[in-house]
Write a protein that holds these residues in place. Sequence first.
Motif: not given
Length: 509
Positions: A333-347
């Motif tokens: 759902n892209g919830r973290l990206e919408k909040q401007g935060r790092f998602s799992r794919k950034d790790f």
Amino acid sequence: MTNHTFKTGESREQASLLPPRIEDYVGPNNLVRAIESFVCALDLAKLGFRHAGRGAEVGQPPYDPADMLKLYLYGYINQLGSSRRLEREACRNLELIWLLKNLRPGYRTIANFRKENWKALKAANRSFVLMARELELIGGAVVAIDGALFHGDASKASIFTRRKLAEQIAKLDKEIEAYGRSLDDNDATEAEHRTDGHGDGGGGDGDDLGAKVAALMAKRSRAQADLDRLEASGETQISKTDPDARLLSKGDQTVAGYNVQLVVDDKHNLIVASEVVNSSDTGHLYAMAKTAKDVLEAEELQALADVGYYSSLELKACEDDGIIAYVPPSEGNGRLEKQGRFSRKDFSYDGAADAYRCAAGAMLHPMPGRFQNTSGRVEIRYASRKTICDTCQLRARCLAPKATTRTIARWEHEDVLERHQARMQSAGGLMRRRSAIVEHPFGTIKCRAGYRHFRVRGFNKVRGEWSLMALCYNFTRVLNILGFDRFVAYMAARVFSARQHAILTALHC
């Protein structure tokens, strides 16, 4: 020579010395001759058709299941799925008169054949796939999987969810309360009339209101019973008309019916496996691919599917069974990206160190023990250090407002997903082929043949009817590929081989 205004037909009163043969009703390359040759090549008793192995017995004999199967094949190929229409056509359609040798079964007999032989119809469908494999019309290396929604013999209004039942109960409560107030007002009015000495004390309006309240109470009791049954069974929907139909959605389409799962071979777009379910596509990837692999007897199979089939557990099951799956990964759902935060794919994962590296370069190390998530996956959790996160400049983009550390969950079989992700990077051509392969049967069945809904109710009957639809699609497709003469010759060779085998078996015995 007599001149005529128009061409004239023969007199209906003219007697014929030699009546025409039924054999002369159809041409030498008519479709019904191909249907006849195919059904004659089937071992109906082995497939499980009722009455197929019947001998001469006392009483009224039934119709031969071979004749009934011919009738249904002709009907579904020519968009005549209704048993009543088939009954009418058997009396006036010259092709059917030839095919059935002037038999005229009633509509109840026709409908009962489809209802009682649903397992045998599935077996006949599978038998035709095996014939196509013998004819080398199936590649057996690449298949495409997809599902399509078909309307059932039920309306959307006849299917209730928990929310819909709760809303209905609340609405009934309000109506019962309003009628209750009306009854109280009516009683008060009648009491005043009796005190004043007016009126005969008749309760016509009160009796009507009481009957309406009783009907509403009975309706509420039924709705409450349905809601209790849903709560007890754990199901999400209940259908009043067709017990197995469900409200299903795909894109902007919502139907009250079933989801038909197809596995289509890439060589000639033939259906090699299918199933009818009443749920979404999720969770059916491995089962459908495994069924196709068994039918094709392939050691390795490439299975193409859309994003609706993406599931880590399904991908693991496919890999363990020699099935190479190509499914676009779900983006979430892209919830973290919408909040401007790092998602799992950034790790990024460091296999040598068994740790994850964050965007700031710090390492997240595994926590002791294993954890099971809601889907049943066993995971290893990797956590950052509080001292590092407290001084990190990217803290606001990484942690939740009240969190002190960041945790990343890794599936214990994450290497399966990594291999799948590596395959998908070069699978653009395969995924473009997928839609061309699997959409062909659905488009043909729905648009050309006009089959968008089922005429019967219940899983067993629906699966039998779908087997007829799939068999007719494959039958027509193979007939077009081979041509009439080659198709009939192959079926005749099968009949000859079966008879020769039966004779040799009898002599041996």
